[in-house]
Design a protein around this motif. Sequence first.
Motif, short mmCIF file in Angstrom:
data_model
loop_
_atom_site.label_atom_id
_atom_site.label_comp_id
_atom_site.label_asym_id
_atom_site.label_seq_id
_atom_site.Cartn_x
_atom_site.Cartn_y
_atom_site.Cartn_z
N ASP A 207 -71.15 128.75 75.69
CA ASP A 207 -69.82 128.16 75.48
C ASP A 207 -68.75 129.27 75.56
N PHE A 208 -67.48 128.90 75.28
CA PHE A 208 -66.42 129.92 75.38
C PHE A 208 -66.69 131.08 74.42
N ASP A 209 -67.08 130.75 73.18
CA ASP A 209 -67.29 131.82 72.20
C ASP A 209 -68.37 132.80 72.68
N SER B 138 -60.50 120.51 76.42
CA SER B 138 -61.54 121.52 76.65
C SER B 138 -61.02 122.95 76.57
N ALA B 139 -59.74 123.15 76.81
CA ALA B 139 -59.22 124.52 76.77
C ALA B 139 -59.12 125.05 75.34
N ILE B 140 -59.22 124.15 74.35
CA ILE B 140 -59.21 124.63 72.95
C ILE B 140 -60.55 124.34 72.27
N GLN B 141 -61.59 124.21 73.06
CA GLN B 141 -62.94 124.04 72.51
C GLN B 141 -63.46 125.42 72.11
N ILE B 142 -62.95 125.90 71.00
CA ILE B 142 -63.21 127.27 70.55
C ILE B 142 -63.51 127.23 69.05
N GLY B 143 -64.64 127.81 68.65
CA GLY B 143 -65.02 127.72 67.24
C GLY B 143 -64.86 129.03 66.48
N PHE C 28 -49.28 128.03 80.01
CA PHE C 28 -48.47 129.09 79.40
C PHE C 28 -49.06 130.48 79.61
N LYS C 29 -50.29 130.56 80.10
CA LYS C 29 -50.95 131.86 80.22
C LYS C 29 -50.21 132.78 81.18
N ASP C 30 -49.45 132.22 82.11
CA ASP C 30 -48.70 133.06 83.05
C ASP C 30 -47.75 134.01 82.31
N CYS D 182 -61.80 138.45 82.02
CA CYS D 182 -61.54 137.62 80.83
C CYS D 182 -62.66 136.61 80.66
N ALA D 183 -62.80 136.15 79.41
CA ALA D 183 -63.56 134.93 79.12
C ALA D 183 -62.54 133.82 79.12
N SER D 184 -62.94 132.63 79.52
CA SER D 184 -61.89 131.61 79.63
C SER D 184 -62.41 130.20 79.55
N THR D 185 -61.56 129.34 78.97
CA THR D 185 -61.79 127.89 79.05
C THR D 185 -61.01 127.32 80.23
N GLY D 186 -60.54 128.17 81.12
CA GLY D 186 -59.99 127.68 82.38
C GLY D 186 -58.56 128.05 82.70
N ASP D 187 -57.74 128.31 81.68
CA ASP D 187 -56.34 128.61 81.97
C ASP D 187 -56.07 130.12 82.05
N THR D 188 -56.66 130.87 81.14
CA THR D 188 -56.52 132.33 81.20
C THR D 188 -57.07 132.83 82.53
N SER D 189 -58.22 132.28 82.94
CA SER D 189 -58.86 132.74 84.19
C SER D 189 -57.98 132.42 85.39
N GLY E 138 -56.30 127.29 69.82
CA GLY E 138 -57.71 127.47 70.17
C GLY E 138 -58.16 128.86 69.75
N ASN E 139 -57.91 129.84 70.62
CA ASN E 139 -58.25 131.23 70.29
C ASN E 139 -57.19 131.83 69.35
N LEU E 140 -56.09 131.13 69.20
CA LEU E 140 -55.04 131.34 68.19
C LEU E 140 -54.11 132.53 68.42
N LEU F 242 -51.13 143.04 74.52
CA LEU F 242 -50.11 143.02 75.58
C LEU F 242 -49.76 141.59 75.98
N ARG F 243 -50.79 140.73 76.00
CA ARG F 243 -50.59 139.34 76.40
C ARG F 243 -49.52 138.66 75.53
N LEU F 244 -49.59 138.97 74.24
CA LEU F 244 -48.70 138.27 73.30
C LEU F 244 -47.24 138.69 73.49
N ALA G 29 -58.51 141.03 79.57
CA ALA G 29 -57.24 140.27 79.71
C ALA G 29 -57.10 139.13 78.72
N ASN G 30 -58.02 138.99 77.79
CA ASN G 30 -57.83 137.91 76.79
C ASN G 30 -56.74 138.28 75.80
N SER G 31 -56.30 137.29 75.03
CA SER G 31 -55.18 137.53 74.12
C SER G 31 -55.55 138.44 72.96
N1 LIG Z 1 -57.64 128.56 76.49
C1 LIG Z 1 -57.95 129.89 76.81
C2 LIG Z 1 -59.00 130.50 75.93
C3 LIG Z 1 -58.89 132.01 75.92
O1 LIG Z 1 -57.71 132.34 75.32
P1 LIG Z 1 -56.97 133.73 75.39
O2 LIG Z 1 -55.56 133.36 75.20
O3 LIG Z 1 -57.54 134.53 74.33
O4 LIG Z 1 -57.21 134.34 76.72
C4 LIG Z 1 -58.29 129.94 78.29
O5 LIG Z 1 -57.65 129.26 79.05
O6 LIG Z 1 -59.21 130.63 78.68
#
Ligand SMILES: N[C@@H](CCOP(=O)(O)O)C(=O)O
Length: 463
Positions: free
Chosen positions: A217-219, A337-342, A138-140, A166-173, A272-274, A243-245, A237-239
């Motif tokens: 880790d992601f955090d 793993s993409a929602i491994q965020i604390g 959905f990050k697109d 961006c910091a990323s768990t893989g999808d944002t990047s 994850g990052n909510l 603008l991302r939202l 570019a993180n949420s």
């Molecule tokens: N799952 C996300 C984590 C970062 O979230 P974001 O929406 O704040 O960019 C990712 O794929 O990096």
Amino acid sequence: MTVPAEVAEAFHADYVPFGADRDATLAQERYSLDQIIYRSKRTNGLLEVEHNMEALRQVSAAEWKALFDLRSGRTVFPFGSGVWSKKEWVLPSIPDGDVVSMFEGNSNLFWAERFGKEVLGMDDLWVKQCGNSHTGSFKDLGMTVLVSQVNHMIKSNKAKIKAVGCASTGDTSAALAAYCAAAGIPSVVFLPADKITISQLVQPIANGSIVLSIETDFDGCMKLIQEVVEQYPIYLANSMNSLRLEGQKTVSIEIAQQFDWQVPDWVIVPGGNLGNVYAFYKGFAMMRDLGLTDRLPRLVVAQSANANPLYLAYKAGGYKGDWSAYAPVTAKKTVASAIQIGDPVSIHRAIRAIDETNGLVEQATEEELLDAAAQADRTGMFNCPHTGVALAVLMKLRERGIIGVKDRTVVVSTAHGLKFTDSKVAYHERKIQNIASRYANDVHRVPASAGHVIDLLRARGVV
Ligand SMILES: N[C@@H](CCOP(=O)(O)O)C(=O)O
Ligand SMILES: Cc1ncc(COP(=O)(O)O)c(C=O)c1O
């Protein structure tokens, strides 16, 4: 149907502090979208894109519906995109030529007929396939908006930006790398070392990003990128960047559109990052406020039990509106793993979305999410583990009777299962420690002889 130029002229959006709609003193702080700013200077809280709603009200609800229906899925640039078909509600002022779009959105709203009927006794269950997209998540939806605005600022010399990061768990990047590559803008991705899948890792590599594998880790990556963007001309570019939202909120508009402008009873979103759950809320609230719909759905945030700070706060009092017990956690390893965020950046946004929609939060263990994904796969889906979390949560809420047999329910599938094949293969090979793999499907290795093949098929009851 077109919007008259004199009406369209008044469409406009600015940044305001989050919560400005409830506190007039906050509403005085306001920034142009052409500025590089992520937090309120007064509160240090996040920002919000606020639209001129009075101007948007000059077009009737019926006219908006007709306009969006006319544009979606067609070829006229950029309006055929699921996001840009709603351009006036997203980034009204950007010239069409500055938009960077891959015609994202317009994803399938899958009627989960067999899973709904056979597993849950429901016949109005739907899965919004946000992973069927250019980079597989959905990050697109958000990245097209953010990179378009960056493209606009660079082209018009409005800001000094050397790269987007961006910091990323893989999808944002993956999304950032692809949209930046399409626009010819450099990108930098901060990835937690050894914590994302190989399919996700190869995406920014292939798209020419500067790829950093950081020993945290992601955090930890999220903290680092915030430090870096504060000091250098790298755009975040993180949420956390609101603008991302604006792009991500269009998915709720699209869902209503796919139901002929009806609102479902429940929407279940893996969190994850909510940022995403708040984006859903924003989209549904905007439609209601402009008269296209008459209510909000109940939003459910589905968290992994190994990365569940929102769930813990919900159980500790959030369910009755008291979120004071909220505290970040150290996220443990999860196949989701993409929602491994604390330490989710959008915690306050998510709380708002839940409170406003009479929503709730539930969690799923590793076994629950893997089993739910595998069981649903057996009915024709191909779920990523995060969708597994949402499906497992749905099963719990059905069992408890919270979601009713007749309730129209949408599960949000946030990524394509093909990005997460390692854990899916391990599940079916029964190689995940302490997981029984109740729905595993074995691969049968047989000698190349008709006799062996027939024996196997006979044993399986198909001949
Ligand atoms: N799952 C996300 C984590 C970062 O979230 P974001 O929406 O704040 O960019 C990712 O794929 O990096
Ligand atoms: C596949 C997938 N699902 C769900 C999420 C959670 O979205 P959010 O961080 O907006 O809560 C993310 C990213 O965080 C993701 O990449």
